[in-house]
Write an enzyme that holds these catalytic residues in place. Structure first.
Site, PDB file in Angstrom:
ATOM      1  N   HIS A   1       1.271  -0.695  -0.030  1.00 52.72           N
ATOM      2  CA  HIS A   1       0.063  -0.049   0.128  1.00 52.72           C
ATOM      3  C   HIS A   1       1.283   1.498  -0.267  1.00 52.72           C
ATOM      4  O   HIS A   1       1.642   1.476  -1.390  1.00 52.72           O
ATOM      5  CB  HIS A   1      -0.488  -0.435   1.645  1.00 52.72           C
ATOM      6  CG  HIS A   1      -2.165   0.828   1.162  1.00 52.72           C
ATOM      7  ND1 HIS A   1      -3.082   1.563   0.319  1.00 52.72           N
ATOM      8  CD2 HIS A   1      -2.634   1.182   2.027  1.00 52.72           C
ATOM      9  CE1 HIS A   1      -3.640   2.234   0.130  1.00 52.72           C
ATOM     10  NE2 HIS A   1      -3.549   1.980   2.143  1.00 52.72           N
TER      11      HIS A   1
ATOM     12  N   HIS B   1      -2.096  -2.958  -9.826  1.00 49.81           N
ATOM     13  CA  HIS B   1      -2.962  -2.089  -9.351  1.00 49.81           C
ATOM     14  C   HIS B   1      -3.762  -2.966  -8.649  1.00 49.81           C
ATOM     15  O   HIS B   1      -4.657  -3.782 -10.097  1.00 49.81           O
ATOM     16  CB  HIS B   1      -3.353  -0.914  -9.328  1.00 49.81           C
ATOM     17  CG  HIS B   1      -4.404  -0.487  -8.318  1.00 49.81           C
ATOM     18  ND1 HIS B   1      -6.008   0.130  -8.133  1.00 49.81           N
ATOM     19  CD2 HIS B   1      -4.034   0.894  -7.194  1.00 49.81           C
ATOM     20  CE1 HIS B   1      -5.933   0.734  -7.462  1.00 49.81           C
ATOM     21  NE2 HIS B   1      -4.306   1.370  -6.309  1.00 49.81           N
TER      22      HIS B   1
ATOM     23  N   ASP C   1       2.618   5.972  -6.822  1.00 51.75           N
ATOM     24  CA  ASP C   1       4.330   5.660  -6.491  1.00 51.75           C
ATOM     25  C   ASP C   1       5.238   5.937  -6.685  1.00 51.75           C
ATOM     26  O   ASP C   1       6.245   5.084  -6.206  1.00 51.75           O
ATOM     27  CB  ASP C   1       4.254   4.384  -5.280  1.00 51.75           C
ATOM     28  CG  ASP C   1       3.344   4.592  -3.985  1.00 51.75           C
ATOM     29  OD1 ASP C   1       2.902   6.305  -3.956  1.00 51.75           O
ATOM     30  OD2 ASP C   1       2.497   4.208  -3.539  1.00 51.75           O
TER      31      ASP C   1
HETATM   32  N1  CMC Z   1       4.946  -7.450 -10.141  1.00 50.00           N
HETATM   33  C1  CMC Z   1       5.418  -8.646 -10.517  1.00 50.00           C
HETATM   34  N2  CMC Z   1       3.858  -8.700 -10.797  1.00 50.00           N
HETATM   35  C2  CMC Z   1       2.690  -8.501  -9.630  1.00 50.00           C
HETATM   36  C3  CMC Z   1       2.743  -7.129  -9.615  1.00 50.00           C
HETATM   37  C4  CMC Z   1       4.495  -6.293  -9.376  1.00 50.00           C
HETATM   38  N3  CMC Z   1       4.189  -5.629  -8.433  1.00 50.00           N
HETATM   39  N4  CMC Z   1       1.625  -6.924  -9.597  1.00 50.00           N
HETATM   40  C5  CMC Z   1       0.517  -7.631  -9.262  1.00 50.00           C
HETATM   41  N5  CMC Z   1       2.212  -8.945 -10.045  1.00 50.00           N
HETATM   42  C6  CMC Z   1       1.436 -10.413 -10.783  1.00 50.00           C
HETATM   43  C7  CMC Z   1       1.149 -10.933  -8.778  1.00 50.00           C
HETATM   44  O1  CMC Z   1       2.031 -12.138  -9.147  1.00 50.00           O
HETATM   45  C8  CMC Z   1      -0.201 -11.792  -9.630  1.00 50.00           C
HETATM   46  O2  CMC Z   1      -0.175 -13.410 -10.590  1.00 50.00           O
HETATM   47  P1  CMC Z   1      -0.667 -14.355 -10.969  1.00 50.00           P
HETATM   48  O3  CMC Z   1      -1.763 -14.243 -11.052  1.00 50.00           O
HETATM   49  O4  CMC Z   1      -0.267 -15.217 -11.349  1.00 50.00           O
HETATM   50  O5  CMC Z   1      -0.929 -15.457  -9.103  1.00 50.00           O
HETATM   51  C9  CMC Z   1      -1.271 -11.239 -10.797  1.00 50.00           C
HETATM   52  O6  CMC Z   1      -0.589 -10.143 -11.394  1.00 50.00           O
HETATM   53  C10 CMC Z   1      -2.451 -10.356  -9.884  1.00 50.00           C
HETATM   54  O7  CMC Z   1      -1.547  -9.899  -8.863  1.00 50.00           O
HETATM   55  P2  CMC Z   1      -2.617  -9.894  -7.304  1.00 50.00           P
HETATM   56  O8  CMC Z   1      -1.001  -9.702  -5.815  1.00 50.00           O
HETATM   57  O9  CMC Z   1      -2.874 -10.925  -6.892  1.00 50.00           O
HETATM   58  O10 CMC Z   1      -3.064  -8.844  -7.541  1.00 50.00           O
HETATM   59  P3  CMC Z   1      -3.477  -7.079  -6.036  1.00 50.00           P
HETATM   60  O11 CMC Z   1      -5.216  -6.756  -6.800  1.00 50.00           O
HETATM   61  O12 CMC Z   1      -3.937  -8.224  -4.586  1.00 50.00           O
HETATM   62  O13 CMC Z   1      -2.210  -6.462  -5.623  1.00 50.00           O
HETATM   63  C11 CMC Z   1      -1.092  -4.744  -5.603  1.00 50.00           C
HETATM   64  C12 CMC Z   1      -2.249  -5.285  -5.937  1.00 50.00           C
HETATM   65  C13 CMC Z   1      -0.875  -3.507  -5.869  1.00 50.00           C
HETATM   66  C14 CMC Z   1      -0.699  -5.624  -4.449  1.00 50.00           C
HETATM   67  C15 CMC Z   1      -0.099  -5.497  -6.323  1.00 50.00           C
HETATM   68  O14 CMC Z   1       0.190  -5.460  -7.839  1.00 50.00           O
HETATM   69  C16 CMC Z   1       1.292  -5.164  -5.779  1.00 50.00           C
HETATM   70  O15 CMC Z   1       2.109  -5.473  -4.982  1.00 50.00           O
HETATM   71  N6  CMC Z   1       2.258  -3.997  -6.426  1.00 50.00           N
HETATM   72  C17 CMC Z   1       3.540  -3.681  -5.699  1.00 50.00           C
HETATM   73  C18 CMC Z   1       3.046  -2.892  -4.594  1.00 50.00           C
HETATM   74  C19 CMC Z   1       3.056  -1.257  -4.725  1.00 50.00           C
HETATM   75  O16 CMC Z   1       3.427  -0.556  -5.704  1.00 50.00           O
HETATM   76  N7  CMC Z   1       2.052  -0.882  -4.564  1.00 50.00           N
HETATM   77  C20 CMC Z   1       1.149   0.306  -4.637  1.00 50.00           C
HETATM   78  C21 CMC Z   1      -0.382   0.505  -4.775  1.00 50.00           C
HETATM   79  S1  CMC Z   1      -0.814   1.981  -5.987  1.00 50.00           S
HETATM   80  C22 CMC Z   1      -0.804   3.070  -4.177  1.00 50.00           C
HETATM   81  C23 CMC Z   1      -1.429   2.371  -3.049  1.00 50.00           C
HETATM   82  O17 CMC Z   1      -2.924   2.751  -3.345  1.00 50.00           O
HETATM   83  O18 CMC Z   1      -0.918   2.808  -2.212  1.00 50.00           O
END
Ligand code: CMC
Length: 432
Positions: A268, A309, A367
């Site tokens: 986050h 996201h 971010d």
């Molecule tokens: N790098 C590599 N792979 C990724 C990433 C990433 N940054 N983000 C998602 N994936 C992959 C993930 O491994 C999954 O693959 P699979 O379907 O094969 O298991 C797929 O994409 C879907 O990801 P998820 O984790 O199930 O998606 P989510 O909606 O639960 O998570 C997220 C969203 C933002 C937590 C995630 O994209 C992430 O960890 N990003 C990096 C951290 C980040 O930049 N966070 C800031 C978010 S914006 C500001 C805020 O709102 O706080």
């Protein structure tokens, strides 16, 4: 909210059918109203991570993740970021409409009158190690505010809620700056009423009693934009945390503290700090391929920070604005050749052409560039998430107030799918 239709569900165990109303908002997908599901069917729904669940109705912020649209009270984020100051946007989020010039002026005055913190609060800082993470200090100090402002803690009173909102909006920047000054060993700076909200924050961060602070309008505008872009984002993890904490009747300072704690996580608000660490670790354009491969490797926990996201599956409109701001700030400071910015641009380009990121619809989020801007403004990376918290405070308060005022407000109390042992007897100690 309108109720136009319903969906019929059938319990396969006994073929009983029951209707669930479908509700429509003003825009966005309809929702199935399952409030009576348990009563009618004896079943709960199962949705860890709230992937398909609307936890509340809200008229504050709207996101269309497929189209990359973000609206605060109906106004596009691009127009607000171009045309408004942070306090104008804060007023909008809290009150539902943009202020006219006179109302804006009196709102600014009111905030300015509350920027100082109780002097006794200074003593709390001394309990922390100098190298404590600013978010750890924020959790402690903002939580402690409820011990200082007893005169306005009746959450059923709109007047008390409004006063707490003003106090929080005014004092959080002072506290964030104090966290920074404490870590550097420099004296705390008092707020100055002649400065704007953002100038004042910069003065408390960067000024010293020996040197008067001279605001640079380009840098002030950049920070103003960071705050606007972070001000609200509907039911994200920290806002949902604030709502859940507030649903029990907890005081507003305790609820905002819960939001700050949740924001700290690297998935986050902690992502802006993590992006900068990642860029520093990558270090050189030649190493981008290695890190992209690591991000794609299921056996590696590394993720490309600042990418992806839960809601945006096209582009994050905040990221585009942040990239623009990044250019402006680096140009102003003569840092157009900034190594990390060049690295970030190249990383973005390579990732956006990569099949893995295309297939999973992973785009840079807000971010990805905000850390580079903050670094150029002279803010150390461990302060980034505290600045995010400063921007998001107004969103948290607006949601907390909306929740408390809702006629159908109830304590938040999710249920579960129990997978533990069935009932059994406690064996005697000697036979275990
Ligand atoms: N790098 C590599 N792979 C990724 C990433 C990433 N940054 N983000 C998602 N994936 C992959 C993930 O491994 C999954 O693959 P699979 O379907 O094969 O298991 C797929 O994409 C879907 O990801 P998820 O984790 O199930 O998606 P989510 O909606 O639960 O998570 C997220 C969203 C933002 C937590 C995630 O994209 C992430 O960890 N990003 C990096 C951290 C980040 O930049 N966070 C800031 C978010 S914006 C500001 C805020 O709102 O706080």
């Amino acid at each position: 909210m309108t109720h136009s239709n319903s969906i019929t569900l059938t319990n396969p165990k006994n073929q009983t059918a029951f209707d669930m109303p479908i509700l429509s908002g003003t825009i966005g997908p309809d929702v199935v109203d399952i409030r009576d599901l348990q009563k009618k069917s004896g079943m709960f729904t199962y949705d860890p991570g709230f992937i398909s669940t609307a936890s509340c109705s809200s008229n504050i912020t709207y996101i269309d993740g497929d189209e990359g649209i973000l609206l605060y009270r109906g106004y596009p984020i691009e127009q607000l970021a171009e045309q408004c100051g942070f306090l104008e946007v804060a007023y909008l989020l809290l009150n539902g409409e943009l202020p006219n010039a006179a109302v804006l002026e009196s709102f600014k005055q009111e905030i300015t009158q509350h920027t100082m913190v109780h002097d006794q609060l200074n003593n709390f800082f001394k309990g922390f190690r100098r190298d404590a993470h600013p978010m750890a200090i924020m959790v402690g100090i903002v939580g402690a505010l409820s011990a200082f402002y007893h005169d306005a803690l009746d959450i059923s009173s709109k007047q008390h809620r409004d006063l707490s909102a003003i106090r929080m909006l005014a004092k959080v920047p002072t506290i964030v700056a104090m966290c920074y000054k404490y870590s550097t060993g420099l004296p705390f700076m008092y707020p100055q009423n002649k400065l704007t909200y953002v100038e004042n924050f910069m003065q408390m961060m960067q000024g010293t009693p020996c040197e008067s602070f001279k605001p640079n309008p380009v840098l002030v505008r950049a920070l103003e934009r960071i705050l606007i872009l972070h001000a609200d984002h509907e039911q994200n993890a920290s806002t949902s945390t604030v709502r859940l904490a507030g649903s029990s009747g907890a005081n507003p300072y305790a609820c905002i503290t819960a939001g700050i704690a949740c924001l700290w996580g690297s998935a986050h608000g902690g992502a802006n700090e993590a992006v900068l660490k990642m860029l520093e670790e990558i270090g050189d354009v030649s190493k981008i391929g290695t890190y992209i491969n690591r991000a794609k490797d299921k056996d590696d926990t590394f993720r490309l920070m600042g990418f992806g996201h839960r809601v945006y599956k096209n582009h994050d409109p905040r990221a585009k604005l942040m990239r623009e701001t990044c250019h402006e700030v680096l140009n102003e400071l003569g840092l157009h050749d900034d190594k990390l910015f060049k690295l970030a641009l190249e990383l973005e380009r390579i990732a956006l052409e990569d099949d893995y990121f295309i297939a999973k619809k992973l785009y840079p989020n807000v971010d990805f560039y905000s850390g580079i801007v903050l670094r150029a403004l002279g803010v150390p990376s461990n302060m980034f998430t505290a600045i995010f918290a400063m921007g998001r405070t107004v969103g948290w308060i607006a949601h907390w107030d909306e929740m408390i005022s809702a006629p159908d407000q109830k304590i938040g109390r999710p249920r579960q799918l129990y997978t533990g042992p069935v009932q059994r007897d406690v064996p005697a100690l000697k036979s275990r």
